[in-house]
Scaffold this motif. Structure first.
Motif, PDB file in Angstrom:
ATOM      1  N   UNK A   1      29.640  37.752  64.877  1.00 49.69           N
ATOM      2  CA  UNK A   1      28.624  36.429  65.122  1.00 49.69           C
ATOM      3  C   UNK A   1      28.044  35.794  63.804  1.00 49.69           C
ATOM      4  N   UNK A   2      27.711  36.946  62.695  1.00 47.84           N
ATOM      5  CA  UNK A   2      27.166  36.576  61.776  1.00 47.84           C
ATOM      6  C   UNK A   2      28.062  35.751  60.722  1.00 47.84           C
ATOM      7  N   UNK A   3      29.579  36.094  60.770  1.00 47.71           N
ATOM      8  CA  UNK A   3      30.370  35.188  60.090  1.00 47.71           C
ATOM      9  C   UNK A   3      30.534  34.014  60.866  1.00 47.71           C
ATOM     10  N   UNK A   4      30.691  33.986  62.036  1.00 53.67           N
ATOM     11  CA  UNK A   4      30.859  32.728  62.742  1.00 53.67           C
ATOM     12  C   UNK A   4      29.547  31.779  62.387  1.00 53.67           C
ATOM     13  N   UNK A   5      28.420  32.318  62.566  1.00 51.27           N
ATOM     14  CA  UNK A   5      27.429  31.490  62.404  1.00 51.27           C
ATOM     15  C   UNK A   5      27.230  30.844  60.947  1.00 51.27           C
ATOM     16  N   UNK A   6      27.660  31.673  59.790  1.00 48.27           N
ATOM     17  CA  UNK A   6      27.592  31.209  58.443  1.00 48.27           C
ATOM     18  C   UNK A   6      28.881  30.085  58.484  1.00 48.27           C
ATOM     19  N   UNK A   7      29.858  30.254  58.912  1.00 43.88           N
ATOM     20  CA  UNK A   7      30.910  29.358  58.985  1.00 43.88           C
ATOM     21  C   UNK A   7      30.639  28.111  59.594  1.00 43.88           C
ATOM     22  N   UNK A   8      29.657  28.023  60.750  1.00 41.45           N
ATOM     23  CA  UNK A   8      29.279  26.714  61.334  1.00 41.45           C
ATOM     24  C   UNK A   8      28.372  26.363  60.545  1.00 41.45           C
ATOM     25  N   UNK A   9      27.384  26.818  59.649  1.00 40.41           N
ATOM     26  CA  UNK A   9      26.394  26.457  58.841  1.00 40.41           C
ATOM     27  C   UNK A   9      27.042  25.657  57.784  1.00 40.41           C
ATOM     28  N   UNK A  10      27.924  26.233  57.146  1.00 39.25           N
ATOM     29  CA  UNK A  10      28.761  25.305  56.007  1.00 39.25           C
ATOM     30  C   UNK A  10      29.481  24.001  56.622  1.00 39.25           C
TER      31      UNK A  10
END
Length: 135
Positions: A91-100
């Protein structure tokens, strides 16, 4: 008598509606500017240069949205989950991907309907790529 259309929809594809190749290049370039300095996401890209990743994502998105089918011609079926399986997508990687990606989508300044259509797909895709809940 009412006729029912048969065949593919007429009119411009989403790819064409939002500006075609140039729009997807802008989206992907902005996205990877964020990824380049992200301590969690950057290690998921084995190449020193993010250029090949930029090209793959651009080709994939263009094809998905009705543009050229170059991605499949060069790489075969997308198989997104399989291609991401070697990486820990939590979920952290997903959220970072979504933020960018959010920054990139917002910078396109698309009309509201097209912006929401694009964002909705990207958000669903990001959630679908999660393959672990471990840190």
């Amino acid at each position: 008598m009412t006729t029912i259309p048969v065949g593919p929809p007429t009119g411009p594809s989403f790819f064409e509606q939002i500006g075609g190749h140039d729009t997807f290049v802008r989206l992907v370039d902005t996205f990877y500017r964020g990824v380049a300095d992200d301590a969690v996401l950057r290690p998921m890209y084995p190449e020193q240069d993010l250029g090949p990743a930029r090209e793959r994502l651009t080709l994939f998105l263009e094809q998905y949205w009705g543009g050229p089918t170059t991605y499949s011609a060069q790489r075969g079926h997308p198989r997104l989950r399989m291609r991401h399986n070697p990486f820990k997508v939590n979920p952290d990687a997903r959220d970072r991907w979504l933020a960018h990606m959010r920054v990139a989508v917002d910078e396109l300044d698309l009309p509201p309907l097209q912006q929401e259509t694009l964002w909705s797909y990207l958000e669903r895709a990001a959630f679908a790529m999660v393959n672990t809940f471990e840190d």
